[in-house]
Design an enzyme around this catalytic site. Structure first.
Site, short mmCIF file in Angstrom:
data_model
loop_
_atom_site.label_atom_id
_atom_site.label_comp_id
_atom_site.label_asym_id
_atom_site.label_seq_id
_atom_site.Cartn_x
_atom_site.Cartn_y
_atom_site.Cartn_z
N SER A 38 -5.84 -4.22 -134.40
CA SER A 38 -5.23 -5.25 -135.24
C SER A 38 -3.73 -5.05 -135.42
O SER A 38 -3.14 -4.11 -134.90
CB SER A 38 -5.88 -5.32 -136.61
OG SER A 38 -5.59 -4.14 -137.33
N TYR A 97 -5.70 -9.37 -134.01
CA TYR A 97 -5.97 -10.16 -135.21
C TYR A 97 -5.23 -9.53 -136.39
O TYR A 97 -4.83 -8.37 -136.36
CB TYR A 97 -7.47 -10.25 -135.49
CG TYR A 97 -8.11 -8.91 -135.75
CD1 TYR A 97 -8.26 -8.43 -137.05
CD2 TYR A 97 -8.54 -8.10 -134.70
CE1 TYR A 97 -8.82 -7.18 -137.29
CE2 TYR A 97 -9.11 -6.86 -134.93
CZ TYR A 97 -9.25 -6.41 -136.23
OH TYR A 97 -9.79 -5.18 -136.46
#
Length: 128
Positions: free
Chosen positions: A25, A58
């Protein structure tokens, strides 16, 4: 027909840190997320202006006002602290929606402080 269009971006962000041991991430200051109209878990395309590398990951919400831009897991190999990156989100919409869509652009300084913000095709809102 469905089109993939730029939804929002944080332009010229500086990577503050990396954590190879984390699962993956990009951690982004929650204040910057709000200003750029991005949300946790949203898929992002990241472009490293220093080496040209592009990668997807993400969003994880970072502390409000921390100015953190931290790459986690394998993404930490794609940019080093101090590298300048662009963080982009996209939306899927039909042609009618696309005709009136104006992406949000947040431009930050070398310390990830918000400088100005605008929708594409509109005037800047000065922030600092």
């Amino acid at each position: 027909m469905k089109l993939h269009l730029l939804k929002s971006k944080i332009h010229n962000a500086i990577v503050t840190s990396g954590d190879l041991e984390y699962e993956g991430s990009i951690t982004i200051d929650s204040e910057l997320l709000e200003m750029a109209q991005m949300i946790p878990n949203e898929k992002v395309l990241v472009v490293n202006n220093n080496n040209g590398e592009r990668f997807e990951t993400y969003i994880i919400k970072g502390d409000y006002g921390s100015r953190v831009i931290q790459l986690n897991g394998a993404a930490a190999r794609c940019a080093l602290p101090g590298d300048e990156i662009i963080i982009m989100t996209f939306a899927v919409m039909d042609e009618k929606e696309a005709g009136s869509h104006k992406p949000m652009v947040l431009i930050v300084d070398r310390n990830n402080n918000p400088k100005r913000r605008h929708r594409v095709g509109e005037e800047d809102e000065l922030l600092s």
